[in-house]
Design a protein around this motif. Structure first.
Motif, PDB file in Angstrom:
ATOM      1  N   TYR A 172     -59.230  -8.293   6.798  1.00 26.13           N
ATOM      2  CA  TYR A 172     -58.998  -9.726   6.621  1.00 26.13           C
ATOM      3  C   TYR A 172     -58.587 -10.315   7.970  1.00 26.13           C
ATOM      4  O   TYR A 172     -57.660  -9.798   8.603  1.00 26.13           O
ATOM      5  CB  TYR A 172     -57.865  -9.962   5.607  1.00 26.13           C
ATOM      6  CG  TYR A 172     -58.321 -10.042   4.163  1.00 26.13           C
ATOM      7  CD1 TYR A 172     -59.367  -9.261   3.701  1.00 26.13           C
ATOM      8  CD2 TYR A 172     -57.687 -10.895   3.264  1.00 26.13           C
ATOM      9  CE1 TYR A 172     -59.782  -9.339   2.372  1.00 26.13           C
ATOM     10  CE2 TYR A 172     -58.092 -10.982   1.937  1.00 26.13           C
ATOM     11  CZ  TYR A 172     -59.143 -10.199   1.497  1.00 26.13           C
ATOM     12  OH  TYR A 172     -59.541 -10.270   0.188  1.00 26.13           O
ATOM     13  N   TRP A 181     -53.316 -15.105   0.636  1.00 29.81           N
ATOM     14  CA  TRP A 181     -54.363 -14.247   1.204  1.00 29.81           C
ATOM     15  C   TRP A 181     -53.776 -12.933   1.727  1.00 29.81           C
ATOM     16  O   TRP A 181     -54.410 -11.890   1.624  1.00 29.81           O
ATOM     17  CB  TRP A 181     -55.089 -14.983   2.334  1.00 29.81           C
ATOM     18  CG  TRP A 181     -55.936 -16.122   1.857  1.00 29.81           C
ATOM     19  CD1 TRP A 181     -56.392 -16.337   0.575  1.00 29.81           C
ATOM     20  CD2 TRP A 181     -56.432 -17.207   2.641  1.00 29.81           C
ATOM     21  NE1 TRP A 181     -57.135 -17.487   0.534  1.00 29.81           N
ATOM     22  CE2 TRP A 181     -57.188 -18.036   1.782  1.00 29.81           C
ATOM     23  CE3 TRP A 181     -56.319 -17.566   3.987  1.00 29.81           C
ATOM     24  CZ2 TRP A 181     -57.815 -19.198   2.239  1.00 29.81           C
ATOM     25  CZ3 TRP A 181     -56.952 -18.709   4.447  1.00 29.81           C
ATOM     26  CH2 TRP A 181     -57.694 -19.519   3.563  1.00 29.81           C
ATOM     27  N   GLU A 194     -53.344 -10.861  -1.236  1.00 31.30           N
ATOM     28  CA  GLU A 194     -54.670 -10.385  -1.669  1.00 31.30           C
ATOM     29  C   GLU A 194     -55.107  -9.191  -0.815  1.00 31.30           C
ATOM     30  O   GLU A 194     -55.693  -8.226  -1.331  1.00 31.30           O
ATOM     31  CB  GLU A 194     -55.653 -11.558  -1.530  1.00 31.30           C
ATOM     32  CG  GLU A 194     -57.026 -11.332  -2.064  1.00 31.30           C
ATOM     33  CD  GLU A 194     -57.920 -12.542  -1.766  1.00 31.30           C
ATOM     34  OE1 GLU A 194     -57.588 -13.683  -2.166  1.00 31.30           O
ATOM     35  OE2 GLU A 194     -58.956 -12.337  -1.107  1.00 31.30           O
ATOM     36  N   LEU A 248     -57.142 -13.710   9.258  1.00 30.13           N
ATOM     37  CA  LEU A 248     -56.548 -14.932   8.715  1.00 30.13           C
ATOM     38  C   LEU A 248     -56.076 -15.839   9.842  1.00 30.13           C
ATOM     39  O   LEU A 248     -55.371 -15.391  10.760  1.00 30.13           O
ATOM     40  CB  LEU A 248     -55.383 -14.559   7.792  1.00 30.13           C
ATOM     41  CG  LEU A 248     -55.751 -13.597   6.655  1.00 30.13           C
ATOM     42  CD1 LEU A 248     -54.524 -13.272   5.810  1.00 30.13           C
ATOM     43  CD2 LEU A 248     -56.876 -14.172   5.786  1.00 30.13           C
ATOM     44  N   ARG A 306     -60.986 -16.219   7.364  1.00 33.69           N
ATOM     45  CA  ARG A 306     -60.537 -17.435   6.676  1.00 33.69           C
ATOM     46  C   ARG A 306     -59.580 -18.236   7.547  1.00 33.69           C
ATOM     47  O   ARG A 306     -58.897 -17.665   8.398  1.00 33.69           O
ATOM     48  CB  ARG A 306     -59.816 -17.084   5.378  1.00 33.69           C
ATOM     49  CG  ARG A 306     -60.706 -16.442   4.348  1.00 33.69           C
ATOM     50  CD  ARG A 306     -59.921 -16.160   3.094  1.00 33.69           C
ATOM     51  NE  ARG A 306     -60.724 -15.419   2.126  1.00 33.69           N
ATOM     52  CZ  ARG A 306     -60.203 -14.710   1.137  1.00 33.69           C
ATOM     53  NH1 ARG A 306     -58.890 -14.646   0.983  1.00 33.69           N
ATOM     54  NH2 ARG A 306     -60.982 -14.069   0.302  1.00 33.69           N
TER      55      ARG A 306
END
Ligand code: DQA
Length: 149
Positions: free
Chosen positions: A6, A61, A64, A8, A50
């Protein structure tokens, strides 16, 4: 099996390209995503990229990522310097976390010298522009490989 990472990005990073180009460069967030996606593909990782201007969404997030990711690359933007909520969410993770900044906050205003992300991060990369994102992605992959040794 490919690792999912991820990536972010926090507030105002949606304005890359228009925002203080002397500091952040002329590239847009879309350019940064393309660069990061290519960097991830080159090391066989899948990147979830993201951006949000909202602290709570970033926290969601990060939570997640606990279940979905093998590591997190995070540029929390200004929340780096203020967010106990992001610090706490990152602290829960047991996967590698790499803090990244396009600029080098350490040579900028005093209020940027403190990071609440750093104490929850495996490592920090700052001041290298988009290259920092590539290095952070590679670091997450390398840290995952180390775990398996
Ligand atoms: C930043 C540095 C932060 O101090 C700033 O608030 C940002 C961007 C960077 O990438 O250099 O929004 O995280």
């Amino acid at each position: 099996m490919s690792l999912t990472i991820y990536c972010l990005n926090g507030p105002n990073l949606n304005l890359l390209g228009e925002r203080e180009p002397a500091i952040y460069g002329k590239g847009t967030l879309a350019d940064l995503e393309t660069y990061s996606q290519n960097a991830a593909a080159a090391v066989g990782a899948t990147l979830v990229f993201r951006q949000s201007n909202h602290e709570g969404e970033l926290v969601d997030w990060i939570q997640e990522a606990r279940r979905q990711a093998a590591g997190v690359v995070i540029n929390a933007g200004a929340y780096t310097h203020t967010s106990v909520a992001i610090h706490d969410a990152l602290k829960v993770l047991t996967i590698p976390v790499v803090e990244v900044h396009l600029s080098n906050p350490g040579i900028r205003e005093e209020f940027r010298h403190k990071s609440l992300v750093s104490p929850a991060a495996s490592g920090v990369i700052a001041g290298l522009g988009p290259l920092g994102y590539r290095l952070a992605i590679e670091a997450v992959v390398a840290l995952n490989q180390q775990k398996r040794v």
